[in-house]
Design an enzyme around this catalytic site. Structure first.
Site, mmCIF file in Angstrom:
data_model
loop_
_atom_site.group_PDB
_atom_site.id
_atom_site.type_symbol
_atom_site.label_atom_id
_atom_site.label_comp_id
_atom_site.label_asym_id
_atom_site.label_seq_id
_atom_site.Cartn_x
_atom_site.Cartn_y
_atom_site.Cartn_z
ATOM 1 N N ARG A 227 -60.748 -66.441 -50.442
ATOM 2 C CA ARG A 227 -62.125 -66.646 -50.875
ATOM 3 C C ARG A 227 -62.290 -66.100 -52.292
ATOM 4 O O ARG A 227 -61.527 -65.238 -52.721
ATOM 5 C CB ARG A 227 -63.094 -65.954 -49.927
ATOM 6 C CG ARG A 227 -63.072 -64.437 -50.027
ATOM 7 C CD ARG A 227 -63.927 -63.681 -49.001
ATOM 8 N NE ARG A 227 -65.214 -64.228 -48.755
ATOM 9 C CZ ARG A 227 -65.572 -64.838 -47.607
ATOM 10 N NH1 ARG A 227 -64.724 -64.931 -46.616
ATOM 11 N NH2 ARG A 227 -66.776 -65.316 -47.467
ATOM 12 N N ALA B 171 -54.776 -67.645 -54.666
ATOM 13 C CA ALA B 171 -55.587 -66.429 -54.746
ATOM 14 C C ALA B 171 -57.060 -66.747 -55.015
ATOM 15 O O ALA B 171 -57.455 -67.903 -55.174
ATOM 16 C CB ALA B 171 -55.019 -65.508 -55.820
ATOM 17 N N HIS B 172 -57.855 -65.694 -55.106
ATOM 18 C CA HIS B 172 -59.296 -65.796 -55.290
ATOM 19 C C HIS B 172 -59.671 -66.455 -56.617
ATOM 20 O O HIS B 172 -58.995 -66.293 -57.615
ATOM 21 C CB HIS B 172 -59.950 -64.411 -55.187
ATOM 22 C CG HIS B 172 -59.400 -63.425 -56.163
ATOM 23 N ND1 HIS B 172 -58.258 -62.699 -55.914
ATOM 24 C CD2 HIS B 172 -59.822 -63.064 -57.385
ATOM 25 C CE1 HIS B 172 -58.014 -61.922 -56.939
ATOM 26 N NE2 HIS B 172 -58.947 -62.123 -57.856
ATOM 27 N N ASN B 173 -60.752 -67.225 -56.580
ATOM 28 C CA ASN B 173 -61.366 -67.873 -57.750
ATOM 29 C C ASN B 173 -60.513 -68.949 -58.389
ATOM 30 O O ASN B 173 -60.782 -69.366 -59.517
ATOM 31 C CB ASN B 173 -61.762 -66.850 -58.816
ATOM 32 C CG ASN B 173 -62.702 -65.796 -58.304
ATOM 33 O OD1 ASN B 173 -63.433 -66.011 -57.345
ATOM 34 N ND2 ASN B 173 -62.671 -64.640 -58.920
ATOM 35 N N SER C 48 -57.988 -66.511 -60.303
ATOM 36 C CA SER C 48 -58.751 -67.118 -61.402
ATOM 37 C C SER C 48 -57.949 -68.107 -62.238
ATOM 38 O O SER C 48 -58.254 -68.335 -63.409
ATOM 39 C CB SER C 48 -59.362 -66.031 -62.295
ATOM 40 O OG SER C 48 -60.215 -65.200 -61.535
#
Length: 177
Positions: free
Chosen positions: A70, A91-93, A111
Site C-alpha cells: 500500500r 513497494a509503496h507509492n 515511489s
C-alpha cells in the site's frame, strides 16, 4: 470489478480497489504496509504510517506469490493492462504504467514510476524514487540506480544504456584474452 478472478490464498487488505477483468493468482498479498521504517533519535526503528491504498485498474494480471505494498501517503497504482509476473515485489507509492510488464523476481523500490509500455525483466532491482521512461526496457538481473529515458534499453549492475554495457563487456573480454 466485473469478471475479476482472485485465486486461493490471496490477501487483499483494506483500501484496495480492483478493476474489471483482473486476474490475481494464488498466494499474492496486496495492500500490506511497505518497509517504512526509519531510525529515531535513539537509533531505534519506527514505522512510518501507511495510509494510502492500492488501485489496480482494468485488464491487469498479477502472478502468484507477488507482493504489492500500500502507499504510505499516496496510492500504489497498477495501470490498465499491466502484467505482473510471479514472485514480484512492488513497494509503496509505485506506479506501474499502462501495458507495462514486471517479470519474475523483480523488485521495484518505493515511489518508482514505471511509464507506459515498459518492460522490467526477471530479477531486476529498481532503487527507490526512480523513473523508467515510456517504452523502456530494463534487462535481466539489472540493478537500476538512475532514471531511464523513454525508448532506451538498460542492462548490467549498475545498469547503464545497452550500448555502453556492451562496450564495457567487450573491453573486459579483451583484457582477459
Amino acid at each position: 470489478g466485473q469478471n475479476t478472478i482472485i485465486h486461493g490464498n490471496c490477501v487483499l487488505y483494506d483500501n484496495v480497489t480492483v478493476g474489471s477483468n483482473v486476474t490475481i493468482h494464488a498466494g499474492t498479498v496486496i495492500g500490506a504496509d511497505g518497509f517504512g521504517y526509519s531510525r529515531n533519535e535513539t537509533g531505534e526503528f519506527e514505522l512510518f504510517p501507511h495510509i494510502g491504498g492500492v488501485i489496480i485498474e482494468d485488464h491487469v494480471d498479477i502472478g502468484s506469490n507477488t507482493s504489492i505494498d500500500r502507499g504510505s501517503l499516496d496510492n500504489t497504482i497498477i495501470r490498465e493492462g499491466a502484467k505482473i509476473d510471479n514472485l514480484v515485489h512492488i513497494a509503496h507509492n509505485v506506479v506501474v504504467g499502462k501495458h507495462s510488464a514486471v517479470i519474475a523476481n523483480a523488485m521495484i523500490g518505493g515511489s518508482v514510476n514505471i511509464s507506459d509500455h515498459s518492460w522490467v525483466a526477471p530479477s531486476a532491482a529498481v532503487m527507490n524514487q526512480l523513473t523508467i521512461g515510456k517504452n523502456a526496457t530494463i534487462g535481466l538481473g539489472a540493478v537500476l540506480t538512475k532514471n531511464v529515458p523513454d525508448n532506451e534499453v538498460w542492462a548490467g549492475s549498475p545498469a547503464r544504456p545497452l550500448k555502453q554495457f556492451i562496450e564495457i563487456q567487450n573491453k573486459l573480454k579483451q583484457s582477459l584474452e
